[in-house]
Every structure is written in C-alpha cells, then in structure tokens.
Scaffold this motif. Structure first.
Motif, mmCIF file in Angstrom:
data_model
loop_
_atom_site.group_PDB
_atom_site.id
_atom_site.type_symbol
_atom_site.label_atom_id
_atom_site.label_comp_id
_atom_site.label_asym_id
_atom_site.label_seq_id
_atom_site.Cartn_x
_atom_site.Cartn_y
_atom_site.Cartn_z
ATOM 1 N N ALA A 72 0.827 -1.207 0.000
ATOM 2 C CA ALA A 72 0.000 0.000 0.000
ATOM 3 C C ALA A 72 0.863 1.260 0.000
ATOM 4 C CB ALA A 72 -0.932 -0.011 1.206
ATOM 5 N N ARG A 73 1.939 1.249 0.768
ATOM 6 C CA ARG A 73 2.813 2.427 0.824
ATOM 7 C C ARG A 73 3.492 2.677 -0.522
ATOM 8 N NH1 ARG A 73 7.277 2.448 4.366
ATOM 9 N NH2 ARG A 73 7.201 0.195 4.677
ATOM 10 N N VAL A 74 3.931 1.608 -1.179
ATOM 11 C CA VAL A 74 4.564 1.769 -2.485
ATOM 12 C C VAL A 74 3.565 2.316 -3.501
ATOM 13 C CG1 VAL A 74 5.574 0.518 -4.427
ATOM 14 C CG2 VAL A 74 6.321 0.013 -2.106
ATOM 15 N N GLU A 75 2.365 1.767 -3.495
ATOM 16 C CA GLU A 75 1.338 2.234 -4.432
ATOM 17 C C GLU A 75 1.016 3.706 -4.211
ATOM 18 O OE1 GLU A 75 -3.384 1.365 -5.123
ATOM 19 O OE2 GLU A 75 -2.062 -0.370 -4.906
ATOM 20 N N ASN A 76 0.874 4.107 -2.953
ATOM 21 C CA ASN A 76 0.543 5.502 -2.648
ATOM 22 C C ASN A 76 1.691 6.445 -3.017
ATOM 23 O OD1 ASN A 76 -1.972 4.780 -1.652
ATOM 24 N ND2 ASN A 76 -1.263 4.600 0.466
ATOM 25 N N ALA A 77 2.923 5.999 -2.761
ATOM 26 C CA ALA A 77 4.074 6.842 -3.080
ATOM 27 C C ALA A 77 4.240 6.992 -4.588
ATOM 28 C CB ALA A 77 5.341 6.240 -2.462
ATOM 29 N N SER A 153 11.152 14.161 0.023
ATOM 30 C CA SER A 153 10.116 13.282 -0.523
ATOM 31 C C SER A 153 10.714 12.251 -1.471
ATOM 32 C CB SER A 153 9.043 14.096 -1.246
ATOM 33 O OG SER A 153 9.595 14.819 -2.324
ATOM 34 N N LEU A 154 11.694 12.668 -2.287
ATOM 35 C CA LEU A 154 12.329 11.728 -3.198
ATOM 36 C C LEU A 154 13.203 10.737 -2.455
ATOM 37 C CD1 LEU A 154 13.207 13.982 -6.247
ATOM 38 C CD2 LEU A 154 11.485 12.186 -6.118
ATOM 39 N N ASP A 159 13.962 5.209 -0.664
ATOM 40 C CA ASP A 159 14.127 4.242 0.419
ATOM 41 C C ASP A 159 13.010 3.212 0.412
ATOM 42 O OD1 ASP A 159 16.386 5.616 1.183
ATOM 43 O OD2 ASP A 159 15.398 6.709 2.809
ATOM 44 N N LEU A 160 11.805 3.651 0.095
ATOM 45 C CA LEU A 160 10.672 2.734 0.041
ATOM 46 C C LEU A 160 10.839 1.729 -1.095
ATOM 47 C CD1 LEU A 160 7.901 1.964 1.155
ATOM 48 C CD2 LEU A 160 6.898 3.728 -0.306
ATOM 49 N N GLU A 166 14.086 -5.287 -2.216
ATOM 50 C CA GLU A 166 14.758 -6.326 -1.441
ATOM 51 C C GLU A 166 13.799 -7.462 -1.103
ATOM 52 O OE1 GLU A 166 16.796 -4.804 1.977
ATOM 53 O OE2 GLU A 166 17.707 -3.163 0.844
ATOM 54 N N VAL A 167 12.602 -7.118 -0.662
ATOM 55 C CA VAL A 167 11.621 -8.138 -0.285
ATOM 56 C C VAL A 167 11.171 -8.934 -1.502
ATOM 57 C CG1 VAL A 167 9.292 -8.496 0.637
ATOM 58 C CG2 VAL A 167 10.822 -6.859 1.737
#
Length: 359
Positions: A72-77, A153-154, A159-160, A166-167
């Motif tokens: 969810a965090r990746v999608e939002n970012a 922000s970048l 980092d995200l 990695e995962v």
C-alpha cells in the motif's frame, strides 16, 4: 490528479486494438505458503510452477508473505510521484539532469523518467514510467551519488523502493528455486544465482497509465477503440514479477494466439517467464506475450521487478534440459549481446528468432 502534459500527448496517434475486451483469463495460481509445508507441499508447488510455465509462461503468486502495508505504501508513493507536474517529474528524474535524485540517470542511460515513448524504435503508449537500475549489494535501486542532496520526498520514495525491491527479490528467488525443482534439475540454484550475482542486470519499473474517460463515451456511441498503454511484447530477462493496483488492463496471449484479460488482484503478484529463461530451459518454458490496455475510468499503477543475468553471462540451454543426444534450440550468446539486439527492435518483434539454431 495531474498526469501527462495533455497538449503534447494529444498530438501523438496512439495504437488502438479491437473495440471489445477479450475474455477473462483462467490464471494458474501458486501458493508459496504451501511450499513451506514440508516436502510434499514443496513438491506440489514446484509441479504447479512448472506446469504454469510450460502452459502459459505466466501465473499468479499468493501466500508470498510480502506485507500488505508495504504494498500500500509503495502504491501511494508512486501515485504521489506521478501526480507531480510534468515539469517536476522531468526535473527530478530526467536522464539529462546531472546527479539525478535517484542516481540512475546519466547521459545516454535508459534509466529515469519517461512518458509515451517506449524504447528508441518508435513504440508509443499511453503510459509514463520510471525505469530504475537495481544494485546487487542491497537489491534496491541505485543509491544517491556522492554530493547530491535530493528532496526529502524523493529520498523517502527511494528508500521505500529499496525496501520493496529487497523483499520482492527474495520472493523471486523462491519462485526460481521452485522452477528448477519443477524441471527436475539437480541444481535448484541454477536460475537464482544469476539474479543474485553481484553483476546481475536487474531492473525495477514503475508504470502509470492515466485513465481515458472519453473512451467509454465513444464506445457507447459505437465509435473509438481501446487505447494501448503498453504494446504487446515479451520480456527479455529471466523473470518478471509484477504487482499492480486493483485496475484492469493487463492481457496475455495464449499458446494459440488468442488474447485474454487478466483479472486484477492487488494482493497477489504475477510472474512472467522471460526470453532468457526460455533459452535456459531449451524452450520448455515459454516467455509470455503480453500487453496493457488503458482503463477508461481508473488509473493503473504497476511495479515490476525484472531479474536479469550479468551482462557477460553466456546463455544457452542447460545441458540437463537438453539431454544426451538432444537438440539445443538456441546457440550460445551473452546477455549483453541479446540485450543489444533486443533494444534495436520494435517492441512486438520476435527477438529470439535471431538466436535459434537451424539444425
């Protein structure tokens, strides 16, 4: 949402296909959680992976263990990045900008931000994207160059994406091991070691397909066609692992050439066999031809990890998969050689035909 520069886009005639969407695909599913339930569960998962790679070159992975919160965090970012103005996106990621905030952009490099134009051979699509290199040390996108101070922000986005990559690369290696086991290979790390090699040529791609609301109105009145977001192609690498939001658009070609639509599933990952894996398996696994069509009402965001071999790696059918006295369907070549050949062709070209043996 602020998306692509409208005036520039509307000057480009994007390719369209048939007016109606193809039927839904019956996508094979592999539950990685089953593979962790003893030898019988692992053997069953390996058989399922091999069967899907032989039949479709494509399958869905569930039970992957990647946290939903991270997805969810990746999608939002990603959505937030693509919501920036065109000027800000290009300033942040343009390959012409020395010291790009993410560190991938150097003069002549394919990495960075782009829109509409896919590659250098005239292919177009209703898409904007980030194409990012992946380092072997961390498994994530390249780090910021020394002396460059990117925005907060970048940095957070970078980092995200590092964390995500990695995962997902760990999960990808689980899948590659199951592929080797499903083929009955003695060396279950035969594919994995190529992706984990310190010089592995792996990439991360973040695609954004803005919606086209006018398409639905045109279709209701008997006009217009579906707009191509990303044209039909196969992926050159060993493996592609894709995750998208809950918006349709991905379509794959079956063995008989018929196209089917992949039902969206934002909780799962989709795996594509790539050209390099087709070569390594002597054609037993087939790289899947696929495309993305634009949704009329909703934006589509997808993130794809491409696991590639080192540039100097020699690719050829593995001896165990050719068999004594068997015929090798492909000649030996390096990944660098194949990649150079592939990038000189149109997106829809059959790239492997140049490397097939004739006897």
């Amino acid at each position: 949402m602020v998306v692509l520069a409208k005036g520039e886009l509307e000057q480009i005639a994007l390719p369209a296909v048939h007016k109606t969407a193809p039927p839904l695909a019956d996508v094979p599913e592999v539950d990685l959680a089953v593979a962790g339930r003893g030898s019988e569960g692992r053997a069953a998962a390996a058989r399922a992976v091999a069967a899907a790679c032989e039949e479709h070159g494509f399958f869905k992975v569930t039970g992957h263990g990647v946290p939903a919160e991270l997805l969810a965090r990746v999608e939002n970012a990603a959505a937030a990045f693509f919501a920036l103005s065109q000027r800000d996106k290009e300033a942040a990621m343009s390959a012409a900008t020395p010291g790009s905030p993410f560190g991938y952009a150097t003069p002549g490099s394919p990495f960075g931000y782009a829109s509409k134009r896919i590659g250098n051979n005239g292919d177009l699509g209703w898409v904007e994207y980030l194409l990012l290199g992946v380092t072997a040390a961390t498994g994530g996108p390249l780090s910021v160059p020394e002396g460059v101070v990117p925005s907060a922000s970048l940095c957070s986005f970078r980092d995200l994406l590092n964390e995500y990559t990695e995962v997902v690369r760990r999960m990808t290696c689980q899948v590659l091991e199951l592929m080797a086991e499903g083929l009955g290979m003695d060396d279950r790390d035969a594919f994995t070691r190529l992706v984990l090699h310190k010089e592995s040529d792996s990439m991360l791609r973040v695609n954004h397909y803005p919606p086209r609301p006018e398409l639905k109105l045109l279709q209701q009145h008997g006009g217009g066609g579906r707009v191509t977001g990303f044209g039909e192609h196969t992926d050159p690498q060993i493996i592609s692992v894709l995750r998208s939001n809950a918006t349709s658009g991905l379509e794959i070609a079956l063995r008989d050439g018929a196209w089917v639509s992949v039902p969206p599933d934002h909780t799962s990952f989709f795996v594509n066999v790539g050209d390099a894996l087709q070569v390594l398996t002597n054609g037993r696994f087939r790289s899947v031809r696929h495309r993305v069509m634009v949704n009329s009402a909703r934006p589509r965001v997808s993130v794809i990890f491409f696991g590639g071999p080192p540039p100097r790696e020699t690719l050829a059918p593995l001896p165990q998969l050719v068999g004594e006295g068997g015929r090798s369907r492909y000649r030996e070549f390096t990944w660098r050689e194949y990649k150079a050949s592939a990038y000189r062709t149109k997106l829809a070209a059959n790239r492997l035909c140049h490397f097939e043996t004739t006897s």
